[in-house]
Design a protein around this motif. Structure first.
Motif, PDB file in Angstrom:
ATOM      1  N   TYR A 120      -0.356  -5.186  -4.490  1.00 54.40           N
ATOM      2  CA  TYR A 120      -0.757  -4.710  -5.803  1.00 54.40           C
ATOM      3  C   TYR A 120       0.231  -5.300  -6.812  1.00 54.40           C
ATOM      4  CZ  TYR A 120      -3.813  -1.358  -3.486  1.00 54.40           C
ATOM      5  OH  TYR A 120      -4.800  -0.787  -2.728  1.00 54.40           O
ATOM      6  N   LYS A 145      -5.233  -6.359  -7.402  1.00 55.67           N
ATOM      7  CA  LYS A 145      -5.085  -6.427  -5.933  1.00 55.67           C
ATOM      8  C   LYS A 145      -5.218  -7.894  -5.522  1.00 55.67           C
ATOM      9  CE  LYS A 145      -4.967  -4.508  -1.737  1.00 55.67           C
ATOM     10  NZ  LYS A 145      -6.144  -3.994  -1.028  1.00 55.67           N
ATOM     11  N   GLU A 187       0.816  -1.221   0.000  1.00 54.60           N
ATOM     12  CA  GLU A 187       0.000   0.000   0.000  1.00 54.60           C
ATOM     13  C   GLU A 187       0.850   1.271   0.000  1.00 54.60           C
ATOM     14  OE1 GLU A 187      -3.729   1.396  -0.344  1.00 54.60           O
ATOM     15  OE2 GLU A 187      -3.633  -0.629   0.496  1.00 54.60           O
TER      16      GLU A 187
END
Length: 255
Positions: free
Chosen positions: A168, A163, A146
């Motif tokens: 990611y 995601k 994040e």
């Protein structure tokens, strides 16, 4: 063993030419690292590096300064995007790009997104190199947390990332644009024929003569009309010596 002898040992042991770095900064960094890992003398630290693979990895990571982020200095990155867009509007063709000292991959992936937005459908090729093979393995995976993706616009996140749990993951299409490779800017040869070379916030740590040597080799590696994009603290004051003209504050064009 003193720190100057340690530099010679590190060249033999790791293939890293520490003599290229500014001595005062380098020695402070080594002493700081020694203090952190509990080594009281250089000899103790060498013994530690010889016997502990994790300490070896930590040393290489620390010395090669793996600090990066996506679209670092966004305003300057936007300036690069405008320049590339103008060039590609005049001659629509795939670009050959080198992201030197790419660290964990945020920079080459930022370049891949930029090129794909400006000129989708072209087979752009990005060479991404770094001295640290462990960092390159992370870069190849294209997985980020994040905090690492904070500079990426939401529409880019939706378009280019998936995601998965708390990570990611970069889209395969972007990953296929990039070849990751181990490379030492100081002691190894350079490929040629690049339209763009990006090397940011790295040469600031090197001695002036090493900087000049790198800029000269970058110039030879660029096509005529190609661009060199440097870091926000790395203006090249003698850029004309290397055959460059100034396109923007931190972007130089080979003339």
């Amino acid at each position: 063993m003193d720190l100057l002898e340690f530099e010679k040992w590190a060249l033999r042991e790791f293939g890293i030419d520490l003599s290229a770095y500014k001595s005062n900064q380098l020695h402070r960094r080594i002493q700081s690292l020694m203090s952190r890992v509990g080594a009281n003398t250089v000899d103790e630290y060498v013994k530690m590096l010889k016997s502990d693979i994790k300490q070896r990895e930590k040393f290489v990571d620390f010395i090669t300064i793996n600090v990066t982020e996506f679209f670092r200095n966004p305003d300057i990155f936007q300036e690069l995007s405008k320049i590339l867009k103008k060039e590609l509007s005049q001659n629509r063709r795939p670009l050959k790009v080198w992201s030197a000292a790419c660290s964990t991959g945020a920079e080459p992936y930022s370049l891949a997104m930029t090129l794909n937005e400006i000129a989708p459908g072209l087979n752009h090729k990005i060479l991404a190199t770094d001295l640290d093979k462990n960092i390159l393995e992370k870069a190849k995976k294209g997985e980020y947390g994040e905090t690492e993706i904070k500079n990426i616009k939401n529409d880019y996140l939706d378009k280019y990332f998936s995601k998965i749990d708390d990570k990611y993951v970069v889209d395969k299409k972007l990953r296929n644009m990039i070849t990751f490779k181990k490379h030492d800017l100081i002691i190894e040869g350079y490929e040629s024929g690049f339209d763009l070379i990006v090397c940011r916030n790295v040469v600031i740590y090197f001695k002036p003569e090493i900087k000049d040597s790198i800029y000269s080799k970058f110039s030879k590696s660029l096509k005529q009309g190609g661009f060199l994009f440097v870091g926000a603290t790395e203006s090249i004051y003698n850029y004309k010596e290397f055959g460059f003209d100034k396109s923007s504050t931190f972007i130089y064009k080979k003339i």
